[in-house]
Design a protein around this motif. Structure first.
Motif, short mmCIF file in Angstrom:
data_model
loop_
_atom_site.label_atom_id
_atom_site.label_comp_id
_atom_site.label_asym_id
_atom_site.label_seq_id
_atom_site.Cartn_x
_atom_site.Cartn_y
_atom_site.Cartn_z
N PRO A 24 37.37 40.81 37.84
CA PRO A 24 37.07 42.06 37.13
C PRO A 24 38.32 42.90 36.90
O PRO A 24 38.48 43.51 35.84
CB PRO A 24 36.09 42.78 38.05
CG PRO A 24 35.48 41.71 38.87
CD PRO A 24 36.55 40.69 39.07
N CYS A 25 39.23 42.91 37.88
CA CYS A 25 40.46 43.67 37.69
C CYS A 25 41.24 43.14 36.50
O CYS A 25 41.73 43.88 35.66
CB CYS A 25 41.34 43.60 38.95
SG CYS A 25 40.78 44.68 40.23
N LEU A 27 40.04 41.43 34.04
CA LEU A 27 39.30 41.73 32.82
C LEU A 27 39.59 43.16 32.36
O LEU A 27 39.79 43.43 31.18
CB LEU A 27 37.79 41.56 33.07
CG LEU A 27 37.31 40.12 33.14
CD1 LEU A 27 35.85 40.08 33.55
CD2 LEU A 27 37.48 39.45 31.76
N PHE A 28 39.59 44.06 33.35
CA PHE A 28 39.84 45.47 33.04
C PHE A 28 41.22 45.62 32.40
O PHE A 28 41.42 46.33 31.41
CB PHE A 28 39.72 46.28 34.33
CG PHE A 28 39.78 47.76 34.09
CD1 PHE A 28 39.03 48.34 33.07
CD2 PHE A 28 40.57 48.58 34.88
CE1 PHE A 28 39.07 49.71 32.86
CE2 PHE A 28 40.61 49.95 34.67
CZ PHE A 28 39.86 50.52 33.65
N PHE A 30 42.94 43.29 30.77
CA PHE A 30 42.96 42.73 29.41
C PHE A 30 42.19 43.60 28.43
O PHE A 30 42.52 43.69 27.26
CB PHE A 30 42.41 41.30 29.42
CG PHE A 30 43.37 40.32 30.01
CD1 PHE A 30 44.63 40.15 29.45
CD2 PHE A 30 43.04 39.57 31.13
CE1 PHE A 30 45.54 39.24 30.00
CE2 PHE A 30 43.94 38.67 31.67
CZ PHE A 30 45.20 38.51 31.13
N PHE A 31 41.18 44.26 28.95
CA PHE A 31 40.40 45.18 28.13
C PHE A 31 41.30 46.30 27.60
O PHE A 31 41.34 46.58 26.40
CB PHE A 31 39.27 45.74 29.01
CG PHE A 31 38.44 46.81 28.35
CD1 PHE A 31 38.00 47.90 29.10
CD2 PHE A 31 38.09 46.74 27.02
CE1 PHE A 31 37.23 48.88 28.51
CE2 PHE A 31 37.31 47.71 26.43
CZ PHE A 31 36.89 48.79 27.18
N PRO B 6 37.62 45.81 43.69
CA PRO B 6 38.38 46.48 42.64
C PRO B 6 38.07 47.96 42.66
O PRO B 6 36.95 48.37 43.00
CB PRO B 6 37.88 45.84 41.34
CG PRO B 6 36.89 44.81 41.71
CD PRO B 6 36.71 44.80 43.17
N LEU B 7 39.01 48.76 42.22
CA LEU B 7 38.83 50.21 42.14
C LEU B 7 38.55 50.83 43.50
O LEU B 7 37.96 51.89 43.59
CB LEU B 7 37.68 50.59 41.18
CG LEU B 7 37.77 50.05 39.75
CD1 LEU B 7 36.50 50.33 39.01
CD2 LEU B 7 38.94 50.65 39.02
N PRO B 24 33.28 47.59 37.66
CA PRO B 24 33.88 46.51 36.85
C PRO B 24 32.85 45.79 35.99
O PRO B 24 33.13 45.42 34.85
CB PRO B 24 34.47 45.56 37.90
CG PRO B 24 34.66 46.40 39.10
CD PRO B 24 33.57 47.42 39.08
N CYS B 25 31.64 45.61 36.56
CA CYS B 25 30.61 44.95 35.75
C CYS B 25 30.33 45.76 34.49
O CYS B 25 30.23 45.21 33.39
CB CYS B 25 29.32 44.80 36.56
SG CYS B 25 29.40 43.42 37.70
N LEU B 27 32.26 47.92 33.10
CA LEU B 27 33.42 47.86 32.21
C LEU B 27 33.40 46.58 31.40
O LEU B 27 33.67 46.58 30.20
CB LEU B 27 34.71 47.91 33.05
CG LEU B 27 35.06 49.29 33.60
CD1 LEU B 27 36.24 49.18 34.56
CD2 LEU B 27 35.41 50.24 32.45
N PHE B 28 33.07 45.49 32.06
CA PHE B 28 33.03 44.20 31.40
C PHE B 28 31.99 44.22 30.26
O PHE B 28 32.24 43.76 29.15
CB PHE B 28 32.68 43.12 32.43
CG PHE B 28 32.80 41.71 31.89
CD1 PHE B 28 31.83 40.77 32.18
CD2 PHE B 28 33.87 41.34 31.10
CE1 PHE B 28 31.95 39.48 31.69
CE2 PHE B 28 33.98 40.07 30.60
CZ PHE B 28 33.01 39.13 30.90
N PHE B 31 33.29 46.29 27.48
CA PHE B 31 34.36 45.54 26.84
C PHE B 31 33.78 44.60 25.78
O PHE B 31 34.20 44.58 24.62
CB PHE B 31 35.08 44.75 27.94
CG PHE B 31 36.15 43.81 27.45
CD1 PHE B 31 36.32 42.58 28.04
CD2 PHE B 31 36.98 44.14 26.39
CE1 PHE B 31 37.29 41.71 27.60
CE2 PHE B 31 37.95 43.28 25.93
CZ PHE B 31 38.11 42.05 26.54
#
Lengths: 500, 500
Positions: A24-25, A27-28, A30-31, B6-7, B24-25, B27-28, B31
């Protein structure tokens, strides 16, 4: 203890916790990167018009579009246009405005206007109406329909045929042109824009050997959103087009993620007046084929040659090559230069690609030539005696004026590049600039305009990387203007010497 | 045990684990959503030209640009253009092609061509050369310079003045037009495109009360990338523009994230022929002011009225309103309709916004009118006797032909909307369609074309939401064609009855 992390379905097992956190990190990250790269270009706020407040209603005038604002501010910072505006405001005239600015900035040919004028006086009325006098009712009706009603947007067939004949004659009969591959537009300006629109998408690029015609930055970039990548030619190389330089520029563009869709050249070159050698044309075609891109050759000065080098159209080379896929080759032409008819607004797209011809013909609805002008030109171009006489006399006058003008520049210590075509000399004034830089060139341009009252186009406007070159158009001058010009240029060249 | 998520810096503390996983989910998810919404429109692969392989070199022809391919395929699926193409291939002529297709699709006026023709015969030659005969050398030189050399791209001042006078006359002297607010282009087609370019950016939209002129989908969308949002007018409401409907469409667009930049209307309406009432114009101006958007009024048929309703220009209302910010108001005009000079390609942008005038004037370099035509028109429009006679006679002929035509349709059971202007009737053929749907309308269009050999423009091409309406242009017909037309239409209407 089972730990719930995102993507746990994917990363169950050893290392799952770390991966489930890292993915997820990542992904974040790259987002954010994606957003950054895909953010639309900011609207040019600075060039947007001021906002007007309407007092009583408290309403705002809706603004121009961002692109409209860009066009409005458009050419303000180019010395090429700044010089032309100065000339429009204060044009030199030996009798009525002897202190005005002498314009060497506009590529317009006044040397043979008398020939065109005489033809117009004798034939224009009858030509436009197809020699109607005395005809019956039915013919009259047909004639006025042909003038007044909607005609094909891309030009009437009779004009395409006449233009094909004229182009062939201009090019010494070495090639023939097929009217069905032709789209007629209201000037070469829309011709090059429409062709570009059909070849490249916004963000795509053309490679353009430089120095190049300063108007292209406006004509091609304004509405189509295509990037022009200057590919420098050098004085040590006689400003010849270098395939190696094209190759490098192509690779660099690719590295930047920019798709190159074509190479755009002018032949005879504007602004150097050089003629592209036969071998170079051949190499350009091979380069275009290797990269699978288009080649656009602007040949609008094809008939305005005077030097020892003979003009060769890319059409000539294309016909020579066996098994060459012609669909990538396109020619821009028009009557503004070779027939001195800039005000008539007649341009030509000549393409070997039927899909492009078909798309361009549709877009030509935005840039059609009016029927009376088309009829008139059919007559004029079909008048063989007039046309051959015009071509011959105009070439002689061009050559004579070129020699007189280049000699005048020589008198004040300015050497010109050995050119063979066009309405201009490519003059090396580098010895008169104080710092060898664009700034120094700009300064000289300013002194020419303010002290000598002479407008010439600086090389920087043409993306020339060597400072000190100027394009000087000589075809709007008369021989009587030459001594005045020499005297004025001396103001700058002599003060330069005395200041050293 | 500390769990690394994360975070974790953000979510340390109670619930950190859950939040650290959820964020993160989320955010994904966003995204993906972002990518989906911002994905560029797919290139129209299906309409791209086939790839040609060059055998010996194994090279491909470089393709058209994606937008070039769209234009090339452009109007293929519109019945409006399909009908026009059929007529071009097989045009009806009473003597030479009596079995050809009668064209009710093209808004072109042939009723007064004799008047224009006569003027041209008598004056054209001299007009273009400004009455040169017998003039001295200097005048001759000036005249040919005025014709042959570069002129202002947006039209010469003399023509702007003449056009301002003509527009005033057409509009019964109720308003005056300032030549400095005018940009002349090569037809109304580029006029509306250039204006749109200056007002809206790609992805922005105009609200367009429908039914609307089918050409706009091409003229405005092709190159500018602007969206047109049809805002339906209804037969029960006499096809009047509804501010409520505009309000709803505006909100819906906003919800979609589309920025509405203006409202685009035609007045007299194309295709209904209705005249926009004074109060509606007033309400439109208030609506535009409230939303801070532009109002474009296409008034190209302003002088081609024949009914009881009097035409009122938006210029008239703007002048009436006190403290109204005019900078949002723009008019499209041209000589193709009111002066029967479609082939001359003369359009006008008239704007109260100086920034738009200035940007449009620069873009007009792609769509200039040739000088000979401009000179000719200055003469023609300044011939007061001719112009007032033309306007009077043309209006009478229009009205007469309208009555004859509407009566002819009535004979076969087709009622027309009560219109007051334009070259067409807006005919209700819904009783002759078999299924009350666009498909049914399409079928009727096809039967009209194939069985009756009559081309009319179906309402669906004009974005009319009620099936069965057709735009039928009557000004390219002569009265002798009427009985033929009636007989042909009967083929369809009677077979319809007998099949019920």
């Amino acid at each position: 203890m089972r730990i719930v992390v995102p993507l746990q379905g994917v990363v169950q097992g050893r290392g799952g916790l770390v991966l489930g956190s890292l993915i997820p990190c990542a992904l974040f990250y790259f987002f954010q990167l994606y957003i950054k790269r895909n953010r639309p270009a900011p609207a040019p706020a600075s060039s947007a018009p001021p906002i007007h407040r309407c007092h009583s209603r408290g309403l705002l005038t809706p603004s121009l579009s961002a692109r409209g604002a860009v066009v409005r501010a458009g050419d303000e910072d180019s010395l090429y246009y700044a010089g032309l505006r100065r000339c429009a405001d204060d044009p030199y005239h030996p009798a009525s405005n002897p202190g005005g600015v002498i314009n060497l900035g506009l590529a317009e040919n006044h040397l043979s206007l008398d020939l065109v004028g005489r033809w117009m006086e004798e034939h224009a009325g009858a030509a436009m109406l197809d020699g109607l006098a005395g005809a019956g009712e039915e013919v009259r009706d047909l004639t006025i329909r042909g003038l007044a009603t909607y005609q094909p947007h891309d030009g009437i067939l009779a004009l395409k045929m006449a233009l094909a004949g004229f182009m062939r004659q201009i090019m010494h009969g070495s090639v023939s042109f097929d009217p069905s591959q032709m789209v007629i537009t209201s000037g070469a300006t829309p011709a090059v824009e429409i062709l570009s629109f059909c070849i490249a998408d916004p963000g795509n690029a053309f490679l353009v050997p430089s120095p190049y015609y300063p108007g292209w930055d406006r004509d091609i970039k304004w509405r189509t959103g295509i990037e022009l990548i200057p590919v420098p030619c050098r004085s040590t190389d006689n400003f010849n087009i270098s395939i190696t330089a094209l190759e490098i520029a192509y690779k660099q563009a690719k590295k930047r993620g920019v798709r190159v869709r074509g190479v755009l050249i002018s032949n005879p070159s504007n602004p150097t007046g050089g003629i592209v050698p036969r071998e170079t044309l051949h190499d350009l075609l091979v380069f275009a084929a290797e990269k699978n891109i288009h080649l656009i050759s602007d040949e609008i000065f094809a008939g305005s040659t005077y030097g020892s080098d003979k003009f060769v159209s890319v059409a000539d080379i294309v016909d020579e090559l066996e098994d060459f896929d012609k669909g990538r080759v396109h020619i821009i032409y028009g009557l503004s230069k070779d027939l001195s008819l800039a005000g008539f607004r007649v341009g030509v797209i000549y393409s070997y690609n039927e899909h492009i011809v078909s798309a361009a013909a549709k877009i030509a609805r935005f840039s059609s030539v009016s029927s009376p002008t088309q009829r008139l030109l059919v007559s004029m171009l079909s008048d063989e005696k007039f046309i051959s006489e015009y071509i011959k006399v105009n070439r002689e006058r061009l050559r004579k004026m070129y020699l007189v003008f280049a000699d005048a520049l020589k008198q004040v210590g300015i050497e010109c590049f050995k050119s063979s075509g066009g309405f201009y000399c490519w003059a090396d004034m580098s010895r008169y600039i104080r710092s060898y830089s664009e700034k120094g060139e700009r300064k000289l341009w300013d002194r020419l305009l303010e002290e000598a009252k002479v407008n010439a186009t600086p090389g920087s406007s043409c993306h020339c990387i060597e400072p000190g070159w100027f394009r000087c158009c000589f075809t709007a001058l008369s021989e009587e203007d030459i001594p005045v010009l020499v005297e004025r240029l001396r103001r700058v060249t002599e003060s330069h010497r005395s200041n050293r």
